[in-house]
Design a protein around this motif. Structure first.
Motif, PDB file in Angstrom:
ATOM      1  N   VAL A  33      69.416  17.534 -99.712  1.00  0.00           N
ATOM      2  CA  VAL A  33      69.757  17.799-101.113  1.00  0.00           C
ATOM      3  C   VAL A  33      71.159  18.393-101.256  1.00  0.00           C
ATOM      4  O   VAL A  33      71.762  18.304-102.322  1.00  0.00           O
ATOM      5  N   SER A  34      71.685  18.967-100.180  1.00  0.00           N
ATOM      6  CA  SER A  34      73.061  19.477-100.236  1.00  0.00           C
ATOM      7  C   SER A  34      73.590  19.705 -98.817  1.00  0.00           C
ATOM      8  O   SER A  34      72.818  19.931 -97.885  1.00  0.00           O
ATOM      9  N   VAL A  35      74.918  19.613 -98.664  1.00  0.00           N
ATOM     10  CA  VAL A  35      75.602  19.859 -97.393  1.00  0.00           C
ATOM     11  C   VAL A  35      76.853  20.665 -97.696  1.00  0.00           C
ATOM     12  O   VAL A  35      77.574  20.364 -98.665  1.00  0.00           O
ATOM     13  N   ASN A  36      77.117  21.704 -96.874  1.00  0.00           N
ATOM     14  CA  ASN A  36      78.332  22.477 -97.147  1.00  0.00           C
ATOM     15  C   ASN A  36      79.570  21.724 -96.648  1.00  0.00           C
ATOM     16  O   ASN A  36      79.477  20.731 -95.920  1.00  0.00           O
ATOM     17  N   ASP A  37      80.729  22.201 -97.038  1.00  0.00           N
ATOM     18  CA  ASP A  37      81.980  21.497 -96.711  1.00  0.00           C
ATOM     19  C   ASP A  37      82.197  21.409 -95.208  1.00  0.00           C
ATOM     20  O   ASP A  37      82.652  20.385 -94.690  1.00  0.00           O
ATOM     21  N   CYS A  38      81.879  22.496 -94.501  1.00  0.00           N
ATOM     22  CA  CYS A  38      82.058  22.473 -93.049  1.00  0.00           C
ATOM     23  C   CYS A  38      81.139  21.446 -92.404  1.00  0.00           C
ATOM     24  O   CYS A  38      81.526  20.741 -91.474  1.00  0.00           O
ATOM     25  N   GLY A  39      79.896  21.348 -92.920  1.00  0.00           N
ATOM     26  CA  GLY A  39      78.965  20.362 -92.388  1.00  0.00           C
ATOM     27  C   GLY A  39      79.465  18.943 -92.593  1.00  0.00           C
ATOM     28  O   GLY A  39      79.374  18.102 -91.696  1.00  0.00           O
ATOM     29  N   LEU A  40      80.005  18.669 -93.777  1.00  0.00           N
ATOM     30  CA  LEU A  40      80.549  17.331 -94.039  1.00  0.00           C
ATOM     31  C   LEU A  40      81.705  17.020 -93.112  1.00  0.00           C
ATOM     32  O   LEU A  40      81.836  15.896 -92.606  1.00  0.00           O
ATOM     33  N   ALA A  41      82.557  18.033 -92.867  1.00  0.00           N
ATOM     34  CA  ALA A  41      83.715  17.815 -91.994  1.00  0.00           C
ATOM     35  C   ALA A  41      83.273  17.575 -90.554  1.00  0.00           C
ATOM     36  O   ALA A  41      83.783  16.673 -89.872  1.00  0.00           O
ATOM     37  N   LEU A  42      82.289  18.370 -90.075  1.00  0.00           N
ATOM     38  CA  LEU A  42      81.820  18.190 -88.702  1.00  0.00           C
ATOM     39  C   LEU A  42      81.123  16.841 -88.515  1.00  0.00           C
ATOM     40  O   LEU A  42      81.230  16.217 -87.456  1.00  0.00           O
ATOM     41  N   LEU A  43      80.419  16.397 -89.556  1.00  0.00           N
ATOM     42  CA  LEU A  43      79.645  15.162 -89.442  1.00  0.00           C
ATOM     43  C   LEU A  43      80.442  13.931 -89.859  1.00  0.00           C
ATOM     44  O   LEU A  43      79.936  12.812 -89.727  1.00  0.00           O
ATOM     45  N   ARG A  44      81.656  14.141 -90.344  1.00  0.00           N
ATOM     46  CA  ARG A  44      82.492  13.029 -90.802  1.00  0.00           C
ATOM     47  C   ARG A  44      81.749  12.190 -91.851  1.00  0.00           C
ATOM     48  O   ARG A  44      81.720  10.959 -91.812  1.00  0.00           O
ATOM     49  N   LEU A  45      81.142  12.881 -92.805  1.00  0.00           N
ATOM     50  CA  LEU A  45      80.375  12.217 -93.859  1.00  0.00           C
ATOM     51  C   LEU A  45      80.893  12.619 -95.229  1.00  0.00           C
ATOM     52  O   LEU A  45      81.423  13.718 -95.409  1.00  0.00           O
ATOM     53  N   THR A  46      80.721  11.754 -96.184  1.00  0.00           N
ATOM     54  CA  THR A  46      80.953  12.096 -97.589  1.00  0.00           C
ATOM     55  C   THR A  46      79.639  12.596 -98.176  1.00  0.00           C
ATOM     56  O   THR A  46      78.554  12.310 -97.635  1.00  0.00           O
ATOM     57  N   PRO A  47      79.687  13.335 -99.281  1.00  0.00           N
ATOM     58  CA  PRO A  47      78.422  13.771 -99.899  1.00  0.00           C
ATOM     59  C   PRO A  47      77.505  12.596-100.223  1.00  0.00           C
ATOM     60  O   PRO A  47      76.286  12.681-100.034  1.00  0.00           O
ATOM     61  N   GLU A  48      78.075  11.477-100.676  1.00  0.00           N
ATOM     62  CA  GLU A  48      77.258  10.316-101.038  1.00  0.00           C
ATOM     63  C   GLU A  48      76.545   9.721 -99.831  1.00  0.00           C
ATOM     64  O   GLU A  48      75.448   9.159 -99.947  1.00  0.00           O
ATOM     65  N   ALA A  49      77.171   9.836 -98.667  1.00  0.00           N
ATOM     66  CA  ALA A  49      76.570   9.276 -97.455  1.00  0.00           C
ATOM     67  C   ALA A  49      75.488  10.173 -96.865  1.00  0.00           C
ATOM     68  O   ALA A  49      74.761   9.751 -95.965  1.00  0.00           O
ATOM     69  N   ALA A  50      75.399  11.412 -97.357  1.00  0.00           N
ATOM     70  CA  ALA A  50      74.434  12.350 -96.800  1.00  0.00           C
ATOM     71  C   ALA A  50      73.312  12.680 -97.771  1.00  0.00           C
ATOM     72  O   ALA A  50      72.128  12.603 -97.425  1.00  0.00           O
ATOM     73  N   VAL A  51      73.647  13.050 -98.992  1.00  0.00           N
ATOM     74  CA  VAL A  51      72.650  13.523 -99.961  1.00  0.00           C
ATOM     75  C   VAL A  51      71.701  12.384-100.326  1.00  0.00           C
ATOM     76  O   VAL A  51      72.129  11.251-100.603  1.00  0.00           O
ATOM     77  N   GLY A  52      70.410  12.701-100.295  1.00  0.00           N
ATOM     78  CA  GLY A  52      69.387  11.716-100.633  1.00  0.00           C
ATOM     79  C   GLY A  52      68.827  10.986 -99.437  1.00  0.00           C
ATOM     80  O   GLY A  52      67.826  10.273 -99.559  1.00  0.00           O
ATOM     81  N   HIS A  53      69.440  11.130 -98.266  1.00  0.00           N
ATOM     82  CA  HIS A  53      68.974  10.440 -97.069  1.00  0.00           C
ATOM     83  C   HIS A  53      68.032  11.332 -96.266  1.00  0.00           C
ATOM     84  O   HIS A  53      68.134  12.562 -96.288  1.00  0.00           O
TER      85      HIS A  53
END
Length: 556
Positions: A33-53
Motif C-alpha cells: 500500500v506504500s513504499v518510502n523513498d529510500c525503499g523505492l531507490a533501493l529497489l529501483r522501482l516507481t510507486p506505480e510498479a510497487a503499490v498494489g502488487h
C-alpha cells in the motif's frame, strides 16, 4: 560463456548506515500500500510498479534468484502471523532485474481498519547459514506442495477436488479439515467437515450446510479469510466472547462440536475472486499451530483455489454447452401409430457438447424423414457445424425425397459453400403402406448401420452399398436400402460413441449392441435407450452419443 543467461546478478553487500533503511507497508491481503523513498531507490522501482502488487511475488527471492514458495519464506511467516520478526538470507528482486541481498525486520502495522505489516530492510550480505536452516523440513513442505498441485489440478470436479484435498492434509497436518465455499450467488456453504478418525476420513454432514453471509464489520478469522485477508491462527477462545456476526455463532458451534483446540484459517483465492476459506484444526493432535504454519496453509489454499476455479469454469462451460445442445436438437414430430424416442448423452471429459445429432421431420409426401449424424469434433465449433449441416439436409430432403439424391446434393453443397470437414450420417424415409405396414428406405454416408429389432428379440444390421462419409471431395454414388418393417419392430439409429472402443475398435461394440438390444425388445423405447447407454457404451469411450428409436405398430 557467451550466449548463456547467467541469471539474476547479485549486488555486493553494503554496510547499513543511518538513512539507508527502506520500508514498505502491506495490507491483510499482502498487497503493497506504500513504499518510502529510500525503499523505492533501493529497489529501483516507481510507486506505480510497487503499490498494489503482492509483495511476495514482486520481491522475495532466494539467493539463486528463484521465487520462494510462500510456505518457505520467513518474511511471509512474520506477515501472516502478525508477529514481529527479522532475519537475512533473503534477496529482493530490483526493478532492473538485479538481486539485492537484505537484512529485514517485519512488525504489525495498522492499515485503515485492518491489520497490516511494516517491512523495513537494508542491504546486507547473504547469510548462507540462515538460508540453509531447516532443509529437511523445507523438502517435506515442497513435496507436499508439489503433490497438492498434481493431485488437485488433475480433476475438473469440485467435489472431488475437495475430497482429494482432505486426503492430502489429513492427518499429515491436522485432525480436521473444514471447507467453506462461496456460490456464484454470493451464498456461503460449509461444503466439507472432515475428521481423520482411526485411520480413515469421516465426513460430518451434520456440521455442513449453508452459513450466514460475511459482514464487513466482523474482524474474526473466518470472516476476514472469506473477505480475502491473509491466513490467521484461531482457537475456541477466539469465538468465546460476544459474537460480532452470524458466522461467529456458527464457528463457536463448530469448535464446540469438534473439540479443536487450535486451527489455522486461510482464504481460498481464485484468479479473480475469493472462492471460500480452508480451515485445518487439531484436536487429538495436542501440538498447537504456530505462525510458522500460516505460510504453508496459504500456499495450499492458493493451489486449491486454482483447482476449484478451473473446476467451476469447466462446470459453467458444461451448463452453457448442454443448454446449447438442448436448443440445437429438435423436438420429435407426432407420427400417428408410431412411437419415437431420442436420447443424447454428452461427452463426460470434453467440452460437453459435440457434433452428434438426430432429426425427424415430416416430408411433403407425408412420409417421415429420420436422420442420425456425427460431425467431427467435440466443442462448440463442432456443435455449430452440426447445426449448419442439419439445417442444410433438412432443406434438401424437403425438396429431394430420394435419400441417396438428397445426401449426394448435401455432399456437393458442403464442398462448395461451407468450411465443414468430414461428417457421417444415415438419412431415411419412414412410410406407411396401409394394411401392409411400414417401410424404411434409407442411405448411409459412412455411419454405423441402423439396427432393426423384431418384437421377438431377433436383431439385424441394415447395410447398403457405397457407404462413404461426407466431405472427402470425391463424387460417389451411395446405395439405397429398403426394408419392410415387421409389426411391433424397433428401428434404432445411433452414433459411434455407443459402440466404439479406443482399444478394441467397433466390432465388439456392434456385437454387444445387437445382443443387448434383442434382449430389451419387450421394453419401452425410453427404457431401451437408457439401458443401452448404461450397458453397451464402452468404458474407454469419452465421445458423445445420440440415439433415435422408432417403433411401428404391432399386428392387429
Amino acid at each position: 560463456m557467451r550466449g548463456q543467461d547467467p541469471g539474476p546478478a547479485t549486488l555486493p553487500g553494503a554496510a547499513p548506515v543511518v538513512g539507508d533503511l527502506g520500508g514498505y507497508v502491506v495490507d491483510e491481503t499482502g498487497r503493497i500500500v506504500s513504499v518510502n523513498d529510500c525503499g523505492l531507490a533501493l529497489l529501483r522501482l516507481t510507486p506505480e510498479a510497487a503499490v498494489g502488487h503482492d509483495h511476495h511475488e514482486l520481491l522475495h527471492r532466494d539467493p539463486d534468484g528463484h521465487v520462494r514458495p510462500r510456505a518457505l519464506c520467513p518474511i511471509m511467516d512474520a506477515v501472516l502471523s502478525q508477529a514481529a520478526g527479522s532475519g537475512a538470507g533473503v534477496c529482493f528482486l530490483r526493478g532492473d532485474g538485479l538481486l539485492l541481498p537484505v537484512h529485514w525486520t517485519a512488525t504489525p502495522y495498522p492499515v485503515g481498519n485492518g491489520a497490516g505489516t511494516l517491512v523495513l530492510f537494508h542491504p546486507g550480505p547473504v547469510d548462507v547459514s540462515t538460508a540453509a536452516q531447516g532443509t529437511l523440513q523445507e523438502f517435506d513442505r515442497l513435496a507436499l506442495l508439489a503433490e497438492t498441485t498434481t493431485s488437485l489440478t488433475s480433476t475438473m470436479n469440485e467435489e472431488e477436488t475437495v475430497d482429494r484435498l482432505a486426503r492430502l492434509v489429513l492427518p499429515r497436518l491436522a485432525d480436521w479439515m473444514v471447507v467453506d465455499l462461496k456460490a456464484d450467488s454470493g451464498d456461503i456453504r460449509r461444503s466439507h467437515v472432515v475428521e481423520h478418525q482411526a485411520g480413515r476420513l469421516v465426513r460430518h454432514t451434520e456440521l455442513e450446510g449453508p452459513i450466514p453471509a460475511v459482514t464487513a464489520q466482523s474482524r474474526l478469522p473466518l470472516s476476514r479469510a472469506l473477505r480475502g485477508s491473509g491466513a490467521s491462527l484461531a482457537g475456541p477462545e477466539v469465538y468465546q466472547g460476544e459474537p460480532d456476526s452470524g458466522i461467529a455463532v456458527v464457528q463457536h458451534e463448530l469448535f464446540a462440536a469438534t473439540r479443536m483446540h487450535s486451527a489455522v484459517i486461510a482464504p481460498i483465492r481464485g484468479p479473480r475472486e475469493v472462492l471460500g476459506a480452508l480451515t485445518l484444526g487439531r484436536g487429538d493432535n495436542l501440538v498447537p499451530f504456530t505462525g510458522r504454519d500460516l505460510a504453508l496453509l496459504e500456499d495450499i489454499a492458493r493451489r486449491a483455489g486454482v483447482a476449484l476455479s478451473n473446476a467451476r469454469l469447466y462446470q459453467r462451460q458444461r451448463r452453457v454447452s448442454e443448454t446449447m445442445q438442448r436448443h440445437l436438437l429438435p423436438r420429435l414430430p407426432e407420427v400417428p401409430g408410431v412411437e419415437l424416442h431420442a436420447s443424447y448423452l454428452s461427452a463426460p471429459d470434453a467440452s460437453q457438447v459435440g457434433g452428434d445429432w438426430y432429426d425427424a421431420f415430416t416430408l411433403p409426401d407425408d412420409t417421415t424423414g429420420l436422420v442420425i449424424g456425427d460431425v467431427a469434433g467435440h466443442d462448440l465449433e463442432a456443435a455449430a457445424r452440426m447445426a449448419q449441416l442439419r439445417n442444410m439436409l433438412h432443406a434438401l430432403a424437403w425438396s429431394e425425397p430420394d435419400p441417396p439424391s438428397a445426401v449426394g446434393r448435401l455432399d456437393q453443397v458442403m464442398a462448395r459453400t461451407t468450411d465443414l470437414s468430414t461428417a457421417t450420417l444415415v438419412l431415411g424415409r419412414l412410410a406407411s403402406t396401409g394394411q401392409s405396414g411400414w417401410t424404411w428406405e434409407w442411405t448411409n454416408a459412412g455411419h454405423p448401420p441402423p439396427l432393426l429389432i423384431a418384437a421377438d428379440g431377433r436383431a439385424e444390421y441394415l447395410h447398403t452399398t457405397g457407404s462413404v462419409l461426407l466431405g472427402i471431395g470425391t463424387s460417389v454414388t451411395r446405395g439405397r436400402g429398403s426394408v419392410q418393417l415387421p409389426p411391433g419392430s424397433t428401428l434404432l439409429l445411433y452414433t459411434d460413441g455407443l459402440i466404439e472402443s479406443r482399444a478394441l475398435g467397433v466390432e465388439p461394440g456392434l456385437a454387444r449392441l445387437r445382443r443387448h438390444a434383442g434382449a430389451l425388445a419387450h421394453h419401452s423405447l425410453g427404457v431401451i435407450c437408457e439401458r443401452l447407454l448404461d450397458e453397451v457404451r464402452p468404458p474407454d469411450n469419452d465421445d458423445d452419443v445420440a440415439l433415435l428409436a422408432v417403433r411401428v405398430p404391432g399386428a392387429s
